[in-house]
Design an enzyme around this catalytic site. Structure first.
Site, PDB file in Angstrom:
ATOM      1  N   HIS A   1     -57.018   3.812 -22.556  1.00 16.30           N
ATOM      2  CA  HIS A   1     -56.162   4.564 -21.638  1.00 16.30           C
ATOM      3  C   HIS A   1     -57.017   5.043 -20.470  1.00 16.30           C
ATOM      4  CE1 HIS A   1     -53.520   7.422 -19.916  1.00 16.30           C
ATOM      5  NE2 HIS A   1     -54.215   8.464 -20.312  1.00 16.30           N
TER       6      HIS A   1
ATOM      7  N   CYS B   1     -49.769   9.734 -23.185  1.00 15.06           N
ATOM      8  CA  CYS B   1     -50.734   8.686 -22.827  1.00 15.06           C
ATOM      9  C   CYS B   1     -51.000   7.724 -23.989  1.00 15.06           C
ATOM     10  CB  CYS B   1     -52.026   9.316 -22.350  1.00 15.06           C
ATOM     11  SG  CYS B   1     -51.751  10.275 -20.850  1.00 15.06           S
TER      12      CYS B   1
ATOM     13  N   ASN C   1     -53.989   7.791 -13.375  1.00 14.78           N
ATOM     14  CA  ASN C   1     -53.452   7.851 -14.738  1.00 14.78           C
ATOM     15  C   ASN C   1     -51.933   7.654 -14.665  1.00 14.78           C
ATOM     16  OD1 ASN C   1     -52.541   8.531 -17.270  1.00 14.78           O
ATOM     17  ND2 ASN C   1     -53.746  10.407 -17.454  1.00 14.78           N
TER      18      ASN C   1
END
Ligand code: UT7
Length: 329
Positions: A254, A113, A284
């Site tokens: 993020h 990520c 995500n």
């Protein structure tokens, strides 16, 4: 030393949608639980014939078209991903070929990520150091290929998507790269991983039967670490540059969980209009979240040339990163 400036952005999400209602039919969960605990409502899912290089290519094409340049002008292509088409050749090679970026080199960057933040850091230094005039950073992940849709604790979180930013050499004084802080803490490796498929545990009937080619996560451990580090790294980077949170136009974090973002914003004392959240629509997408959120900020007029923007991420590894830029276009 030239400035490293972001001059274009392109994104791509596949058209297929996976809603919370769809997930209610797959695992024991509810729309209410998912929205309350994560903020996610829908995720985009790639069709079977599409892989990460396809998502990356589409996003790259948009960025290059918007900038009005040919792919042959690129010096390097960095593809940040944990879902490469294959372990090798690198996805960057596949994208380079499809774009016709003759003359560019490149590589895949595995930082989960935090991938896009690490990619931006790398590109900024390639450009500032004078090695290249134009570096394309792509964050692309087809998370649906490594998600266990029988595991309710992970399958609700992830989606597919990609985004690309062009980092170019600018004149001194142009709005561009200010500073970065990146860290890794490998002691957190067990909290979030895909156990099999590498040299430690190559694919076998056993690894497939034991569902080891999917994302395995200790959600609470990752959550706690993310909240602490997103704040710590953001504040540290701002302080080092004699800035306070109120000086930034936008925090583009993020997108892993709405609660992580809200806790970070609160701890930094940011107002709602200083934080970009679009996890509700995309979930995500790992390396794709920051460019996808930036696209929303640009399209809605929240991010304009010269604004100070802070990109922050925490991911598997653990990897941690923050980048401070003056937005370039
Ligand atoms: O980008 C980096 C990658 N990942 C992250 O940043 C993720 C970080 N972690 C998280 O976002 C959260 O930890 C999750 C969303 C994964 C889980 O939320 P949580 O509030 O930490 O829930 P929990 O794991 O503490 O579970 C609470 C309860 C459990 O039931 P019991 O044991 O209390 O009876 C879980 O079994 O919620 C249950 N649960 C669910 N219930 C309904 C877990 N997943 C679900 C679900 N639907 N999908």
């Amino acid at each position: 030393m030239p400035t490293a400036r972001i001059t274009a952005l392109g994104t791509y999400t596949p058209p297929g949608l996976l809603t919370n209602q769809d997930l209610e039919r797959l695992v024991e969960t509810t729309d209410d639980w998912i929205v309350e605990r994560t903020g996610i409502r829908t995720r985009h899912i790639a069709p079977p014939e599409m892989a990460t290089s396809d998502l990356a290519y589409e996003a790259a094409k948009v960025a290059l078209t918007r900038r009005g340049i040919d792919a042959t002008e690129l010096g390097a292509i960095i593809v940040c991903t944990v879902t490469p088409d294959m372990l090798f050749p690198a996805t960057a090679c596949l994208v380079q070929d499809r774009l016709g970026a003759k003359g560019a080199w490149g590589f895949d960057l595995i930082a989960a990520c935090s991938g896009f933040v690490y990619g931006l850091t790398t590109a900024a230094h390639l450009v500032k150091g004078g090695a290249h005039k134009k570096v394309l950073v792509i964050g692309a992940d087809t998370m649906s290929r490594i998600i266990d849709y029988t595991d309710r604790s992970t399958c609700i979180l992830f989606g597919d998507g990609a985004g690309a930013m062009l980092v170019e050499a600018g004149e001194p004084g142009d709005p561009g790269f200010i500073d970065f802080t990146n860290e890794i803490d490998g002691s957190g490796g067990d909290a979030l991983k895909m156990p099999a498929g590498g040299s430690r545990m190559p694919a076998s009937h056993k690894t497939v039967d034991e569902r080891l080619h999917y994302v395995h996560q200790d959600g609470q451990a990752v959550f706690k670490y993310a909240v602490r580090k997103m704040q710590e790294i953001s504040l540290g980077l701002l302080e080092r540059n004699n800035l306070s949170p109120k000086d930034i136009k936008l925090l583009i974090p993020h997108q892993a969980n709405r609660r992580i973002i809200m806790a970070t914003a609160e701890r930094l004392g940011l107002s709602a209009d200083q934080v970009v959240i679009n996890i509700d629509r995309f979930g995500n997408t790992t390396a794709g979240t920051i460019p996808l959120a930036t696209e929303d900020a640009v399209q809605s007029g929240r991010l304009k040339k010269g604004d100070i923007v802070l990109f922050t991420a925490v991911g598997a590894g653990f990897t941690v990163g923050a980048n401070l830029w003056r937005w370039g276009f």
